[in-house]
Design an enzyme around this catalytic site. Structure first.
Site, PDB file in Angstrom:
ATOM      1  N   LYS A   1       0.811  -1.221   0.000  1.00 19.58           N
ATOM      2  CA  LYS A   1       0.000   0.000   0.000  1.00 19.58           C
ATOM      3  C   LYS A   1       0.844   1.270   0.000  1.00 19.58           C
ATOM      4  O   LYS A   1       0.449   2.284  -0.572  1.00 19.58           O
ATOM      5  CB  LYS A   1      -0.944  -0.014   1.201  1.00 19.58           C
ATOM      6  CG  LYS A   1      -1.911  -1.193   1.241  1.00 19.58           C
ATOM      7  CD  LYS A   1      -2.795  -1.237   0.009  1.00 19.58           C
ATOM      8  CE  LYS A   1      -3.871  -2.307   0.087  1.00 19.58           C
ATOM      9  NZ  LYS A   1      -3.360  -3.668  -0.005  1.00 19.58           N
TER      10      LYS A   1
ATOM     11  N   ARG B   1      -7.906  -8.001  -8.414  1.00 24.05           N
ATOM     12  CA  ARG B   1      -8.666  -9.247  -8.539  1.00 24.05           C
ATOM     13  C   ARG B   1     -10.109  -8.908  -8.876  1.00 24.05           C
ATOM     14  O   ARG B   1     -10.501  -7.740  -8.891  1.00 24.05           O
ATOM     15  CB  ARG B   1      -8.637 -10.002  -7.210  1.00 24.05           C
ATOM     16  CG  ARG B   1      -9.081  -9.130  -6.028  1.00 24.05           C
ATOM     17  CD  ARG B   1      -9.156  -9.880  -4.734  1.00 24.05           C
ATOM     18  NE  ARG B   1      -9.289  -8.999  -3.581  1.00 24.05           N
ATOM     19  CZ  ARG B   1     -10.391  -8.399  -3.182  1.00 24.05           C
ATOM     20  NH1 ARG B   1     -11.505  -8.549  -3.894  1.00 24.05           N
ATOM     21  NH2 ARG B   1     -10.412  -7.636  -2.119  1.00 24.05           N
TER      22      ARG B   1
END
Length: 470
Positions: free
Chosen positions: A116, A292
């Site tokens: 992140k 995803r």
């Protein structure tokens, strides 16, 4: 196109992907644990390989076991679904080394976006707006406290390797920051094997909006509009819808353009989601990228008419995108509710068990994604998701009425079992949600003692009724 796709997942998403493969003439192979021996996807697949015991660590998260299953079944591609290994760059790398196509972005892209802190820096360079915070991981508690004071409270502490709403702690003042910082680092190290964290300004009143993108390996990127995911409990999404209601259309269009810009900058390939926060002044800020298929992808499919799993497979097979931005014309409104085997009256405690009786909604414009049937056993080892109920209508008012009707039809009976259907009905009926004045704090307000919590009740294992049912 692929000859055989191995689905490295379980539950409703495994069955969803298997059906898409069958429609495209692709042979379906699946992995399963001993807990899932009698699952629907095992029955459905052309070939199934048992890879370990119930523990996910020893089965669905075991890279050697999944790769061996791919070898045994002759799979030339692996679809990871969501969760488990779906955002594991090491797994994608192993697939590449074995000559197996990983249906997702390249390993190096996944690694960059999965960290992140690195992702924030990359998106900042690409021109995406960020909340005040750190671009690099914070290395010490003393440094963290000084940076938190500079950023301004409340501050959210986030795991660099986090995802799925986990690895997040919020400090509302300097006095509680040290404990939140320590606990988030401890949790991150235990869950993700990586205790690094970064800091960010916390928005107490915001909408959570995400942009669905599709990209191919030739640099083509499009977006499929936005989803509103603001109904959450402890950063876990409960209700999603498309389009995002009550928000400025020009701002949403700019958000989508930034998502495409970010995907191009990252060299993204496949289906992905760029997540943003939208504050009460109409400004938006980038949060993270999910590399995803999302749990909530059905709402986008219903408003666009595009099968996202088909497109994942098409792009992964090396083809250029077969749809352009001009082909995306969202229509109507879609809403999804996640029906979990949890007891909302007891802080959403999971209620595993065997389903003795089951009735799920149907009727016009109602889609149910599920992997359960009568006799299914809901295991303690996995997420308690029973079904995703998604509805479509020409407008939001009818969509919410249709969702209310669909939730009324949910019936689950099993010893000690409860579902969240009744609670979700109370959210859909709430004034804030129905008038699109909600934000990420809605569920917390509904759960507070007093008038806002009325109608949230334990309705027993035999049935789930809406709060206003007789």
């Amino acid at each position: 196109m692929f000859r055989t796709v191995l689905i490295a997942n379980r539950g409703e998403i495994a069955l969803r992907v298997a059906r898409a493969c069958r429609e495209l003439g692709i042979r379906v192979a699946v992995v399963y644990s001993t807990e899932d021996t009698d699952s629907e996807v095992v029955r459905y697949a052309d070939e199934a390989v048992r890879i370990g015991p119930g523990s996910a660590q020893a089965s669905y998260l075991s890279i050697p076991a999944v790769i061996e299953a791919a070898r045994r079944t002759g799979a030339d591609a692996i679809h990871p679904g969501y969760g488990f290994l779906s955002e594991n760059a090491d797994f994608a790398e192993v697939c590449a080394a074995e000559g197996i196509t990983f249906i997702g972005p390249p390993p190096e892209v996944m690694e960059a976006l999965g960290d992140k802190s690195t992702c924030r820096a990359l998106m900042a360079d690409a021109g995406l707006p960020l909340l005040p915070g750190t671009l690099d991981p914070v290395s010490s508690s003393r440094e963290a406290e000084a940076l938190a004071a500079e950023i301004g409270f409340p501050v959210v502490v986030k795991a660099v390797a986090g995802g799925g709403g986990r690895g997040i702690g919020v400090a509302y003042g300097a006095d509680e920051f040290p404990a939140v910082y320590r606990e988030t680092r401890r949790h991150a190290a235990a869950v993700f094997g990586d205790g690094r964290v970064y800091l960010e300004r916390y928005l107490q009143s915001a909408r959570h909006v995400e942009i669905q993108v599709l990209a191919d390996r030739y640099g083509n990127v499009i977006h499929l509009g936005e989803r509103d995911c603001s109904v959450q409990r402890r950063h876990q999404k409960l209700i999603e819808e498309a389009p995002a209601p009550g928000l400025d259309q020009d701002v949403l269009a700019a958000m989508a353009e930034h998502a495409v810009q970010g995907a191009k900058a990252a060299g993204y390939v496949g289906a992905g989601t760029f997540e943003f926060l939208y504050d009460d002044s109409g400004r938006f800020y980038f949060m993270e990228v999910n590399c995803r298929i999302q749990v909530e992808h059905p709402v986008t499919e219903l408003v666009t008419g595009i099968d996202l799993v088909h497109e994942q497979l098409w792009v992964a097979a090396g083809h250029p995108l077969r749809i352009g931005q001009q082909d995306i014309a969202p229509r109507g409104c879609a809403v999804e509710c996640r029906i979990n085997a949890e007891d909302a009256a007891r802080e959403f405690t999971p209620t595993p068990g065997v389903i003795d009786e089951l009735a799920l909604p149907s009727g016009p414009f109602v889609r149910v994604d599920t992997h359960v049937r009568r006799g299914s056993r809901i295991s303690v080892f996995y997420d308690p998701l029973l079904a995703k109920v998604t509805v479509w209508a020409p407008d939001r008012e009818l969509a919410l009425a249709r969702m209310g009707r669909a939730l009324d039809e949910v019936r689950v009976d099993g010893k000690g079992m409860r579902t969240t259907a009744g609670f979700l009905r109370s959210v859909v009926d709430s004034d804030e949600f129905s008038t699109a004045r909600h934000d990420t704090g809605l569920v917390g307000r509904l759960l507070e003692p007093g008038p806002a919590a009325r109608g949230i009740q334990d309705l027993g294992p035999a049935q789930v009724k809406p709060p206003n049912a007789s």
